[in-house]
Design a protein around this motif. Structure first.
Motif, mmCIF file in Angstrom:
data_model
loop_
_atom_site.group_PDB
_atom_site.id
_atom_site.type_symbol
_atom_site.label_atom_id
_atom_site.label_comp_id
_atom_site.label_asym_id
_atom_site.label_seq_id
_atom_site.Cartn_x
_atom_site.Cartn_y
_atom_site.Cartn_z
ATOM 1 N N ARG A 1 -31.431 -23.790 75.183
ATOM 2 C CA ARG A 1 -30.680 -23.398 76.368
ATOM 3 C C ARG A 1 -31.324 -22.168 76.999
ATOM 4 N NH1 ARG A 1 -29.168 -27.639 75.583
ATOM 5 N NH2 ARG A 1 -27.072 -28.504 75.347
ATOM 6 N N ALA A 2 -31.089 -21.998 78.288
ATOM 7 C CA ALA A 2 -31.559 -20.814 79.006
ATOM 8 C C ALA A 2 -30.380 -19.902 79.307
ATOM 9 C CB ALA A 2 -32.252 -21.215 80.305
ATOM 10 N N ALA A 3 -30.565 -18.613 79.067
ATOM 11 C CA ALA A 3 -29.553 -17.606 79.393
ATOM 12 C C ALA A 3 -30.273 -16.409 80.003
ATOM 13 C CB ALA A 3 -28.768 -17.195 78.155
ATOM 14 N N PRO A 4 -30.626 -16.499 81.290
ATOM 15 C CA PRO A 4 -31.357 -15.407 81.943
ATOM 16 C C PRO A 4 -30.548 -14.114 81.971
ATOM 17 C CG PRO A 4 -31.463 -17.419 83.247
ATOM 18 C CD PRO A 4 -30.428 -17.639 82.195
ATOM 19 N N PRO A 5 -31.228 -12.982 82.045
ATOM 20 C CA PRO A 5 -30.525 -11.699 82.121
ATOM 21 C C PRO A 5 -29.849 -11.498 83.473
ATOM 22 C CG PRO A 5 -32.889 -11.366 82.307
ATOM 23 C CD PRO A 5 -32.686 -12.810 81.973
ATOM 24 N N GLY A 6 -28.971 -10.515 83.523
ATOM 25 C CA GLY A 6 -28.312 -10.156 84.769
ATOM 26 C C GLY A 6 -28.770 -8.794 85.252
#
Length: 339
Positions: A147-152
């Motif tokens: 899964r991808a969980a890009p930063p904010g």
């Protein structure tokens, strides 16, 4: 509560990195139990391996445990046995073999070890869609487990910059992968123009390379205009951002590029390289892309920026119009994987 095993330098501001920032923010937002593991990762000492094994042994059977890839991916002999009793989630910031400048044999060895860990893990979380796709293809992973969980980013005021547009910022640790040496040569070609470039970032992650970059700056006679400022405090960084006209990130590899979105959320255009995840992080209108390791291309892009007021106005307007995801929204993605 889910334990999150991270490198011991996670809170050390002298070696600040996007990966450490990501880990800290996820701990804070998701209430993860931060478990620091001392060692020279990804190739730790025997003592550090034993410490990691002890930390994993303390986690009850059947539990979910999140491990930073820098800690997990180089030591399959420690991590893989625990995947048989724990639901191990590996957070992959950068594939180990992608670090610039590694000898080929060492890179190949790290690559094999990382593959063993990632294939055994219950899930793998990458910090961009690009990085997720590459991990699947490169390591032969089941796409359903990646899964991808890009930063904010945090909300920030718009930068005021300068009328001349000549205040440049390079925000990155001084390592080979970040391409400061390319930037030095490009800026030295612009001695006929006014500009100032602050390079903010750790000089401790690769001290030998940082010394070489400083020597190059001195040899090319731009030490009064290009400053290796070291890591800045949050307050000093906010002040620097407010004065910045253009962020320059000449990276050779990058799985996301958090500093790009940190600049865009302030309305600061970005000049970076068209490698890996950077084009998608930048978006179609927020700045300029050049090939990596290309001094003439970087020189040309910088000259255009410094001499073309219309270009500067257009890119500033586009940067200010970008919608950037905040940290709470980013944390929801990782929370979904852990659930």
């Amino acid at each position: 509560m889910t334990p999150f095993l991270v490198p011991a330098d996670i809170d050390d501001v002298t070696v600040a990195s996007g990966g450490n920032t990501y880990d800290r923010r996820m701990c804070d937002l998701l209430g993860l139990v931060k478990v620091t593991v001392a060692g020279r990762w990804p190739t730790p000492s025997t003592k550090a391996r034993v410490a990691l094994a002890d930390r994993l042994a303390e986690v009850p059977d059947g539990s979910v445990v999140l491990i930073d890839g820098l800690v997990a991916c180089g030591v399959p002999e420690v991590v893989v046995p625990h995947t048989r009793r724990l639901r191990v989630v590996v957070l992959l910031h950068l594939q180990l073999a992608d670090e610039t400048g590694l000898p080929p044999e060492r890179a190949a060895g790290l690559d094999r070890r990382e593959r063993e860990v990632l294939r055994a893990a219950s899930s793998v979380v990458a910090t961009s869609e690009w990085a997720a796709r590459r991990a699947i293809a490169h390591h032969g992973l089941d796409p359903k487990r990646v899964r991808a969980a890009p930063p904010g980013t945090d909300p920030a005021p718009m930068a005021t910059g300068s009328d001349a547009g000549d205040q440049l910022l390079c925000l990155a640790s001084v390592t080979r992968r970040k391409g400061h040496d390319v930037l030095v040569h490009a800026l030295a070609n612009l001695a006929d123009l006014p500009w100032t470039c602050v390079c903010a970032g750790s000089v401790r992650r690769d001290p030998a390379h940082a010394r070489r970059v400083q020597t190059l700056i001195d040899e090319l006679g731009i030490g009064n205009k290009m400053i290796l400022a070291g890591p800045l405090s949050d307050t000093d960084l906010d002040v620097t951002f407010a004065k910045t006209d253009l962020l320059v990130l000449p990276s050779r590899r990058e799985t996301f590029g958090m500093v790009v979105t940190e600049a865009l959320v302030r309305g600061i255009p970005v000049l970076t390289t068209n490698v890996d995840a950077l084009p998608r992080t930048l978006g179609p209108d927020g700045g300029m892309l050049v090939p990596p390791d290309d001094v003439p291309a970087l020189t040309g892009a910088l000259r255009r920026w410094l001499t073309d007021a219309e270009l500067r106005d257009r890119l500033r307007e586009a940067a200010r119009a970008r919608e950037i995801e905040d940290w709470p929204s980013a944390a929801k993605r990782l929370a979904g994987v852990l659930r």
